[in-house]
Motif scaffolding. Sequence first.
Motif, PDB file in Angstrom:
ATOM      1  N   LYS A 106      55.138  -5.633  73.433  1.00 21.80           N
ATOM      2  CA  LYS A 106      56.198  -4.874  72.494  1.00 21.80           C
ATOM      3  C   LYS A 106      55.836  -3.106  72.647  1.00 21.80           C
ATOM      4  O   LYS A 106      54.390  -2.934  72.557  1.00 21.80           O
ATOM      5  CB  LYS A 106      56.198  -5.197  71.231  1.00 21.80           C
ATOM      6  CG  LYS A 106      56.452  -6.810  71.151  1.00 21.80           C
ATOM      7  CD  LYS A 106      56.887  -7.431  69.835  1.00 21.80           C
ATOM      8  CE  LYS A 106      58.450  -6.968  69.210  1.00 21.80           C
ATOM      9  NZ  LYS A 106      58.767  -7.689  68.323  1.00 21.80           N
ATOM     10  N   THR A 107      56.584  -2.542  72.597  1.00 20.32           N
ATOM     11  CA  THR A 107      56.649  -0.765  72.428  1.00 20.32           C
ATOM     12  C   THR A 107      55.904  -0.515  71.089  1.00 20.32           C
ATOM     13  O   THR A 107      56.734  -0.947  70.076  1.00 20.32           O
ATOM     14  CB  THR A 107      57.619  -0.170  73.066  1.00 20.32           C
ATOM     15  OG1 THR A 107      58.812  -0.505  72.367  1.00 20.32           O
ATOM     16  CG2 THR A 107      57.780  -0.317  74.528  1.00 20.32           C
ATOM     17  N   ASN A 109      56.863   1.803  69.380  1.00 22.23           N
ATOM     18  CA  ASN A 109      58.128   2.411  68.492  1.00 22.23           C
ATOM     19  C   ASN A 109      58.911   1.429  67.957  1.00 22.23           C
ATOM     20  O   ASN A 109      60.105   1.622  67.218  1.00 22.23           O
ATOM     21  CB  ASN A 109      58.915   3.385  69.349  1.00 22.23           C
ATOM     22  CG  ASN A 109      59.753   2.954  70.610  1.00 22.23           C
ATOM     23  OD1 ASN A 109      59.556   1.705  70.915  1.00 22.23           O
ATOM     24  ND2 ASN A 109      60.544   3.790  71.107  1.00 22.23           N
ATOM     25  N   THR A 110      58.575  -0.135  68.272  1.00 23.41           N
ATOM     26  CA  THR A 110      59.255  -1.050  67.606  1.00 23.41           C
ATOM     27  C   THR A 110      58.985  -1.182  66.236  1.00 23.41           C
ATOM     28  O   THR A 110      59.648  -1.998  65.336  1.00 23.41           O
ATOM     29  CB  THR A 110      59.048  -2.640  68.370  1.00 23.41           C
ATOM     30  OG1 THR A 110      57.697  -2.764  68.282  1.00 23.41           O
ATOM     31  CG2 THR A 110      59.726  -2.162  69.852  1.00 23.41           C
ATOM     32  N   LYS A 181      62.244  -8.098  73.184  1.00 21.84           N
ATOM     33  CA  LYS A 181      61.405  -7.869  72.232  1.00 21.84           C
ATOM     34  C   LYS A 181      61.260  -6.349  71.586  1.00 21.84           C
ATOM     35  O   LYS A 181      60.509  -6.122  70.719  1.00 21.84           O
ATOM     36  CB  LYS A 181      59.905  -8.292  72.653  1.00 21.84           C
ATOM     37  CG  LYS A 181      59.899  -9.669  73.282  1.00 21.84           C
ATOM     38  CD  LYS A 181      59.775 -10.577  71.992  1.00 21.84           C
ATOM     39  CE  LYS A 181      59.484 -12.170  72.292  1.00 21.84           C
ATOM     40  NZ  LYS A 181      59.429 -13.050  71.196  1.00 21.84           N
ATOM     41  N   CYS A 182      61.978  -5.431  72.550  1.00 21.97           N
ATOM     42  CA  CYS A 182      61.587  -3.897  72.452  1.00 21.97           C
ATOM     43  C   CYS A 182      62.673  -3.169  71.543  1.00 21.97           C
ATOM     44  O   CYS A 182      62.427  -1.933  71.564  1.00 21.97           O
ATOM     45  CB  CYS A 182      61.112  -3.389  73.439  1.00 21.97           C
ATOM     46  SG  CYS A 182      59.319  -4.063  74.182  1.00 21.97           S
ATOM     47  N   THR A 184      64.804  -1.414  68.683  1.00 23.45           N
ATOM     48  CA  THR A 184      64.462  -0.770  67.463  1.00 23.45           C
ATOM     49  C   THR A 184      64.091  -1.444  66.371  1.00 23.45           C
ATOM     50  O   THR A 184      64.858  -2.270  65.868  1.00 23.45           O
ATOM     51  CB  THR A 184      65.670   0.252  67.147  1.00 23.45           C
ATOM     52  OG1 THR A 184      65.807   1.486  68.041  1.00 23.45           O
ATOM     53  CG2 THR A 184      65.161   1.417  65.785  1.00 23.45           C
ATOM     54  N   PHE A 186      61.941  -3.858  65.901  1.00 20.51           N
ATOM     55  CA  PHE A 186      61.764  -5.162  66.288  1.00 20.51           C
ATOM     56  C   PHE A 186      60.146  -5.732  65.724  1.00 20.51           C
ATOM     57  O   PHE A 186      59.966  -6.753  66.346  1.00 20.51           O
ATOM     58  CB  PHE A 186      62.070  -5.659  67.592  1.00 20.51           C
ATOM     59  CG  PHE A 186      63.509  -6.454  67.915  1.00 20.51           C
ATOM     60  CD1 PHE A 186      64.346  -5.754  66.968  1.00 20.51           C
ATOM     61  CD2 PHE A 186      63.640  -7.299  68.684  1.00 20.51           C
ATOM     62  CE1 PHE A 186      65.707  -6.912  67.176  1.00 20.51           C
ATOM     63  CE2 PHE A 186      64.755  -7.736  69.081  1.00 20.51           C
ATOM     64  CZ  PHE A 186      65.873  -7.574  68.065  1.00 20.51           C
ATOM     65  N   SER A 187      59.350  -4.919  65.318  1.00 21.83           N
ATOM     66  CA  SER A 187      57.980  -5.353  64.880  1.00 21.83           C
ATOM     67  C   SER A 187      57.651  -4.915  63.384  1.00 21.83           C
ATOM     68  O   SER A 187      57.060  -4.144  63.161  1.00 21.83           O
ATOM     69  CB  SER A 187      57.052  -4.793  65.823  1.00 21.83           C
ATOM     70  OG  SER A 187      57.228  -5.086  67.158  1.00 21.83           O
TER      71      SER A 187
END
Length: 286
Positions: A106-107, A109-110, A181-182, A184, A186-187
């Motif tokens: 995942k990036t 920025n998530t 998964k990536c 905005t 999403f983490s």
Amino acid sequence: MKLIRWGEPGAEKPAVLAMNGEGQEEAYDLSDLTLDITGDFLVAGGIAAVRDALKAGELPVVDVEGQRLGAPIARPSAIVCVGMNYAAHAAESGSEPPNVPIIFFKTPNTIAGPCDTAFIPRNSSKTDWEVELGVVIGQRATYLDSPRQATERIAGYLTANDLSERTFQLEDSGGQWSKGKCATGFSPLGPWLVPADDVDVNNLRLRSWVNGEPRQDSSTADMIFTVDFLIHHLSQYLTLEPGDVVLTGTPQGVALSGKYPYLKAGDTVEIEIEGLGRQRQTFVPA
């Protein structure tokens, strides 16, 4: 103790939650020790420095009541995720349990705060929730010799929601999962980063709810691959840097199972891991 970052997005300040002399939990400002809770702070012995400062009574009290909490670790260089690490989740996904860890990325920025508004991606019809144990790396991990050595590289643990869009992940993927998964936000991570020494990582209860209705209820004891095994395994293929986050997989009870509807605007998801805190996200259209 619990490390937190509080304040508006991009302007979070570091603090620690700990018991005061009267046995009540209180927030203490860490600004004199560090500008932020980062990989550099962790690798420089930041957690030990916080413990020492608390013991010495050197940290001023700060009022965080009613304040937004951000992710408890500032932007990592990587979010490494493990897929299907619970046998029952693999089964509800229509797959056999893996023989070796499956990973995707995942990036950075998530990342979002634990109670920030969450977004249904544009053109999404299958947005899903996933409560997961997050591992925060405290020292560089590369070509580790053993799982036991891996435990020395872990700074602490946190609650994470590995939000996923299943059409993007599985149908539009081209063979990789990261498209799903990536999006905005999403983490969501947090609310706290709890030092590794304070956590029995092999026996933590994980739960999730949608609009107040129970969904997931499992334990990290049901993981196929343990945390120390995962960190050792990953280190043979990539270098984990201080501050990086490893998400260790989700148990059964997600919408992908077919038992529950996918998320829509207006829905509220809550997730919780024993001792690591609870999150709450309400979803709106992106």
